[in-house]
Design an enzyme around this catalytic site. Sequence first.
Site, PDB file in Angstrom:
ATOM      1  N   CYS A  55       0.827  -1.221   0.000  1.00 22.74           N
ATOM      2  CA  CYS A  55       0.000   0.000   0.000  1.00 22.74           C
ATOM      3  C   CYS A  55       0.851   1.256   0.000  1.00 22.74           C
ATOM      4  O   CYS A  55       0.414   2.310  -0.483  1.00 22.74           O
ATOM      5  CB  CYS A  55      -0.885   0.039   1.250  1.00 22.74           C
ATOM      6  SG  CYS A  55      -1.440  -1.541   1.880  1.00 22.74           S
ATOM      7  N   LYS A 130      -5.952   3.426   7.606  1.00 24.24           N
ATOM      8  CA  LYS A 130      -6.095   4.487   8.609  1.00 24.24           C
ATOM      9  C   LYS A 130      -5.263   5.716   8.283  1.00 24.24           C
ATOM     10  O   LYS A 130      -5.492   6.780   8.857  1.00 24.24           O
ATOM     11  CB  LYS A 130      -5.706   3.962  10.002  1.00 24.24           C
ATOM     12  CG  LYS A 130      -6.438   2.710  10.433  1.00 24.24           C
ATOM     13  CD  LYS A 130      -7.947   2.857  10.321  1.00 24.24           C
ATOM     14  CE  LYS A 130      -8.652   1.537  10.517  1.00 24.24           C
ATOM     15  NZ  LYS A 130      -8.412   0.523   9.478  1.00 24.24           N
ATOM     16  N   SER A 476     -13.688  -5.290   8.930  1.00 20.84           N
ATOM     17  CA  SER A 476     -12.919  -4.748   7.822  1.00 20.84           C
ATOM     18  C   SER A 476     -13.845  -4.277   6.716  1.00 20.84           C
ATOM     19  O   SER A 476     -14.950  -4.798   6.541  1.00 20.84           O
ATOM     20  CB  SER A 476     -11.976  -5.822   7.280  1.00 20.84           C
ATOM     21  OG  SER A 476     -11.434  -5.437   6.039  1.00 20.84           O
TER      22      SER A 476
END
Length: 573
Positions: A55, A130, A476
Amino acid sequence: MTRTFDKSKLPSRHVSVGPERAPQRSYYYAMGMTEEDIAKPFVGIASAGNDSAPCNTLLDSQADMARQGVIEGGGTPRRFNTITVTDGIAMGHQGMKSSLVSREVIADSVEVSVRGHCYDAVVAYAGCDKSLPGMMMAMLRLNVPSIFVYGGSILPGRFHDEDVTVVDVFEAVGQHSAGNCPLQELIELEKVACPGHGACGGQFTANTMACVAEAIGLSLPNSNMAPAPYETRDAMAVAAGRQVMDLIELNLRPRDICTREAFVNAARIVAATGGSTNAALHLPAMASEAGIDFDLFDVAEAFKSTPYLADLKPGGKYVARDMHDAGGVYMLMKTMMENDLLNGDCITVTGKTLGENIEEITWNSDQKVIYDVKNAITETGGVVGLKGSLAPEGAIVKVAGMARLQFRGPAQIFECEEDAFAAVEQRQIKEGSVVVIRNEGPKGGPGMREMLATTAALYGQGMGEKVALITDGRFSGATRGFCIGHVGPEAADGGPIGLVEEGDIINIDAKSGVIDLEVDEKTLEERRSHFKPHVNDYGSGALWRYAQNVGPAYKGAVTHPGAKAEKHVYADI
């Protein structure tokens, strides 16, 4: 571009202007800056780049491309980094307790870096779940001209001639435990599910919040859904750096952009895309930074009247790359605007309104990902808010792709996720039961863990539609099935979820937005008189400190009072 700025009202004057700032300037000269560089506005380029997960691996290089745009726009770029906790790696063990905590650490670290170095503007890069709201919270808290840029999603993997994501791997673990997936096949899948750089490809938390960033006006139009490996991201990075200099000139700040109406727009995008339930935590947290009252119930109210329009995984067929190829978030907003589902008067980082930006989009009738409002996948959104005797402070459930919207059954109680996961592995979950996982809330966990490992394993066993799960923790964005999170008050605060006993009947109705514990008040009062909160294992450190400060989930699980209590705004120092 030749452009001059008056630094007399910018924060960087405190570190660069006047004879008394000679010591500070000596540091800038040490880094190769010129007198002309020091005289320009300082733009902090915040990157969550690291080697923790795919990511984040391209974020630093993208952030460095933004430097070029800042320079072209007449500014001086200053890159710095912050941390991430990657949910896919933290999932299913104690590491997940750090995930939501990282949102606050990210916001705090960006704030203190900008404050300490007196930056005049921010361009923020994020990839993991986040880190997106963490960056946007910091932008709203500081209220200097800011632009958010998402690092982009991963391309889908290919397995047995089908597109796959990491969720397929989590679900294959459940299939393996049920004897339906040979170990060798699981190993083959894990090696191809994530083929390169970028965040998880479905409409999980990262892509949900990337869509939010465009809808709320903090990102450039159609800048976020392009996959991480696409070369077009370089041009987007330069454009973001150049545009933030225009925002300094206009004095257009995040709180000018993120009005209450903009938050409603953002909530509608979550519902329309069947997005992550975590948005119901992050939108209230962002709103708190702007001094706006916008809690779980406000989010749920927007959900009620929003149809489900984007056929994205996990409830649908497609991934972020397909959404991008279909025309991106703005293509979705085109049909929503034409059907009065968005407020087009909200200003954006382009300096234009959302409506003006959308006017530049032509509807693509050839694509199959985004449905026209008049032919919606379902009339109500992909995410629903719940309230009732089990959750007086609300709860949240993703219903995108679900055939069953009501569930009533006996409670099967677990005091933590590990116990629930062990029961799943041992095939001890009973069909028709309501699985209750408690003591996982923001305070009680601490950290409000996600439960993807448990829900995916259940789904892999073929139990995804045969049981319901509820928790004071989180699920999730990749979770599917009848999974209800954010139940509040949490068990640690003596909420009803802490009083449920084995076999109690729980009734859930996602159509009417109700979640009730069918136990009379007299019995609950008797149980309450004997209730003792669970004591967690964290007596010091970051998780202990988080538990002391965190507020309820329905208000965003924030750890400070927000803009309503501030005595000055950083941008005005």
